[in-house]
Design an enzyme around this catalytic site. Structure first.
Site, PDB file in Angstrom:
ATOM      1  N   CYS A   1      20.479  36.101 -37.599  1.00  0.00           N
ATOM      2  CA  CYS A   1      21.520  37.346 -37.442  1.00  0.00           C
ATOM      3  C   CYS A   1      21.410  37.599 -35.719  1.00  0.00           C
ATOM      4  CB  CYS A   1      21.191  38.632 -38.082  1.00  0.00           C
ATOM      5  SG  CYS A   1      21.343  38.559 -40.144  1.00  0.00           S
TER       6      CYS A   1
ATOM      7  N   ASP B   1     -16.044  30.293 -13.991  1.00  0.00           N
ATOM      8  CA  ASP B   1     -16.258  30.651 -12.524  1.00  0.00           C
ATOM      9  C   ASP B   1     -17.629  31.673 -12.719  1.00  0.00           C
ATOM     10  OD1 ASP B   1     -16.141  31.200  -9.680  1.00  0.00           O
ATOM     11  OD2 ASP B   1     -15.399  33.118 -10.157  1.00  0.00           O
TER      12      ASP B   1
ATOM     13  N   CYS C   1      16.325  39.293 -38.901  1.00  0.00           N
ATOM     14  CA  CYS C   1      16.296  38.098 -39.065  1.00  0.00           C
ATOM     15  C   CYS C   1      16.807  37.364 -37.948  1.00  0.00           C
ATOM     16  CB  CYS C   1      17.240  37.591 -40.148  1.00  0.00           C
ATOM     17  SG  CYS C   1      18.732  37.500 -39.914  1.00  0.00           S
TER      18      CYS C   1
END
Length: 698
Positions: A24, A399, A21
């Site tokens: 945390c 290009d 998490c």
């Protein structure tokens, strides 16, 4: 020596386990910064990686992460993957469930206030939530408010008002949520782990006439790598001896093996399928293409997308606001009605339902999954910001040379005159051109199946070349040169010239034998790619080239681009990109990553073709298509758009479920178990929704 006691000095990188998490992760990073002798700390949540500049032991780092059982490993040490059913969280959750069921049975047979029922519920809460309580109480002491703090307050409050059963149910559901969240984040990170396992850790080396097996870290540039059929190539290098088909899917995403022979480049992590190869090592293990890809993908996952930055800022104000709302829900109606037990309970439920976990994780889990999936498909996306930008582009500039075309001259048309065959025209022309170094001559020689012996070769500046073939002078050169000889040029040759092709005449002293047209051939897939992009809603496809306008217009028309800008120098291409940005906002530029650098840098998204083995492309482009494969472009845009859509869906899910749950306060129906279901449901929903990105394929 016990590696966990060992002290690492200076800048070191570690792999982390149990980091599931974001809050945390932030707390762990803060704890590490507080350790003595630490100069700098960088924690990459997406890649689950920690980089430290300082003098610290692994034991001290694990102590800093003890609140969430974070394990720390040296970067090169392989992390042992523990099956889901054997993980600590899973086992504790299972025991918590057993005690919860037993408590419910006792409470139904006796009452919820029965001492045995209370004991069983308390045991269920202690086993399933003691880590949460311990961390929550410490956070309370330090005035840090995260999910565990809010949950701790809610559970203590539930116990005080006698809601033992609901408290135990909430703790169990929270434990389930934590276990599933950890499992899901590990799944999201598997793309990186699979990349890390691609290249072998040891390899067979021929050094000083001896065969020795070494760790890849000990292999030097110039060593000769022995690769048997069926083995993975351990290092980047060039083929010294042998020929084989090499599966490069891990690097470039190409499905078909590439044939490798002497002088060809090979990459670490690719599979040698057929013959034995001897490879001269050209890069150290930390500089191989696969090592750079892993590093860049991990850095990309650490870079926050604009949406994520906004959500992180929003969450800073959101959590305190929820705490204030919870107190108001408990105090105001309680004071008015006098029913303190009901409204304190409702306030506790608001604390649980209001946790921002789902919201905070909604964006990073989608970014991590998308970038990992792209890497497996041979597309390197260098950050969440580039992923979001790609999903919003309206125009793409290309290009021409090497991007929409093959990048080298190729025979496209052969017109034979009289009774002579096309194959004979090519053979005669190749017999003359075999001594020439001109690019057009090489194209003719490559196309011809065979040649005649020739002699007396001579090049005529500005006109062409001639030689004696089969005792006759054969000329290969410009149409004007043939006309000087009094020969009539067919109208079809003029039309080929007007279409932008280089047209060469093949003739003797008195007879025109044939016409050969040569051009930088269009990639077979280019027209279909442009059609796909238009079908996806890309408003403008623009070809930028230094070619003559006539040639460029003809090629652009054949490919199907909406706009052609020809005769451009590098500074003109830069100006063209800026002009397009004024018209369409976000503009992508697709090129080779080396030429046209100013235009690539100025575009909203610079996309480099053929990034594998090209350091400039890997370092400078926002996105690198590792294979020289334009077909990856629609996939990249589709993945980016789906990621944007999923991020938006996740934000709606995260906030929508919570709003729905909070509305239950009005009739007084919000319960603790509904609150935890809303929070757990939202978190799991956003993670599972993000994991759908794994299925996006080319």
């Amino acid at each position: 020596m016990n590696i966990r006691k060992k002290v690492w000095k200076l800048v070191k990188t570690y792999r982390l386990e149990n980091l599931s998490c974001t809050s945390c992760a932030a707390k762990f990073e803060k704890n590490v910064r507080g350790l003595p002798n630490i100069k700098n700390v960088n924690l990459n949540f997406g890649a689950s990686k920690l980089t430290i500049d300082g003098d610290v032991s692994i034991e001290a780092l694990e102590k800093a992460g003890a609140f969430d059982h974070i394990r720390v490993y040296p970067e090169k040490e392989k992390i042992k993957v523990v099956p889901f059913y054997q993980r600590r969280q899973t086992v504790e959750t299972a025991f918590s469930l057993l005690l919860l069921i037993a408590g419910i049975i006792v409470s139904f047979q006796a009452s919820e206030t029965n001492p045995w029922a209370i004991t069983l519920f308390a045991g269920s809460m202690a086993i399933g939530g003691y880590h949460m309580f311990w961390t929550g109480l410490k956070n309370l002491r330090e005035f840090q408010f995260d999910m565990k703090t809010l949950m701790t307050i809610a559970i203590i409050g539930a116990v005080i008002i006698g809601e033992w059963r609901e408290g135990a149910v909430v703790v169990f559901l929270f434990a389930v949520s934590e276990a599933l969240e950890s499992f899901s984040m590990n799944k999201a990170r598997q793309s990186i782990r699979s990349l890390m396992d691609l290249a072998p850790a040891r390899a067979l080396i021929q050094r000083a006439g001896k065969l020795i097996e070494l760790d890849t870290e000990d292999i030097r540039i110039g060593d000769v790598l022995i690769v048997k059929p069926g083995q993975k190539i351990a290092m980047d290098g060039t083929v010294l001896r042998g020929e084989s088909a090499v599966n490069q899917a891990a690097i470039t995403g190409e499905s078909l093996p590439a044939v490798k022979s002497v002088g060809d480049e090979v990459f670490a992590g690719t599979m040698n399928e057929e013959g034995a190869l001897e490879v001269t090592v050209t890069k150290r293990v930390e500089d191989t293409t696969i090592a750079k890809i892993i590093h860049l993908v991990e850095e990309a996952q650490a870079e926050k997308a604009p949406t994520q930055k906004f959500i992180d800022q929003f969450a800073k104000y959101y959590t305190p606001a929820i705490i204030v709302i919870a107190f108001l829900v408990a105090l105001v109606p309680g004071f008015i009605t006098g029913n303190w037990e009901l409204w304190v309970y409702q306030g506790l439920a608001v604390l649980v339902v209001g946790c921002p976990c789902a919201l905070v994780v909604s964006t990073p889990v989608a970014i991590v999954t998308a970038i990992g999936n792209a890497a497996r498909q041979g597309v390197l996306i260098k950050g969440g910001i580039h992923l979001e930008e790609t999903g919003q582009i309206k125009a793409i500039a290309f290009d021409k040379t090497g991007t929409l075309t093959k990048g080298y001259p190729e025979v496209t048309d052969v017109i034979a005159q009289g009774t002579i065959l096309e194959e004979e025209v090519l053979k005669l022309a190749a017999s003359v051109e075999t001594m020439s170094q001109h690019p057009l001559a090489k194209a003719i020689s490559k196309k011809a199946a065979s040649t005649y012996p020739s002699e007396n070769f001579k090049s005529v500046t500005g006109k062409g070349a001639y030689a004696t073939v089969n005792d006759e002078s054969i000329y290969v050169g410009s149409l004007n040169w043939a006309e000087e000889k009094g020969l009539r040029i067919p109208e079809k040759a003029r039309k080929l010239q007007e279409s932008g092709k280089s047209v060469t005449a093949v003739f003797s002293e008195t007879v025109l034998l044939g016409i050969i047209a040569i051009a930088d051939a269009i990639r077979l897939e280019s027209p279909s790619i442009i059609k796909q992009l238009k079908a996806m809603g890309i408003e403008q496809t623009i070809m930028l080239t230094g070619d003559h306008p006539t040639t460029a217009t003809a090629i652009g028309s054949e490919i199907g681009v909406t706009d052609v800008r020809a005769g451009l120098m590098p500074e003109d291409k830069l100006a063209a990109i800026k002009d397009l940005q004024k018209q369409y906002g976000r503009v992508a530029m697709v090129g080779d990553g080396i030429n046209d650098a100013p235009a690539l840098a100025a575009s909203s998204i610079g996309i480099a073709m053929g990034g594998a083995g090209t350091d400039a492309a890997l370092e400078t482009a926002d996105i690198a298509l590792m294979a020289d494969d334009l077909e990856k472009l629609p996939y990249t845009i589709r993945l980016s758009r789906k990621t944007l859509r999923i991020i938006k869906e996740n934000i709606v899910f995260a906030l929508g479920l919570k709003v729905m749950a909070l509305l239950l306060i009005i009739p007084g129906w919000l319960t603790l178990w509904i609150a935890i279901f809303a929070d757990m449901g939202a978190t799991l929903l956003v993670i599972l929704n993000a994991l759908r990105l794994v299925k996006v394929q080319k």
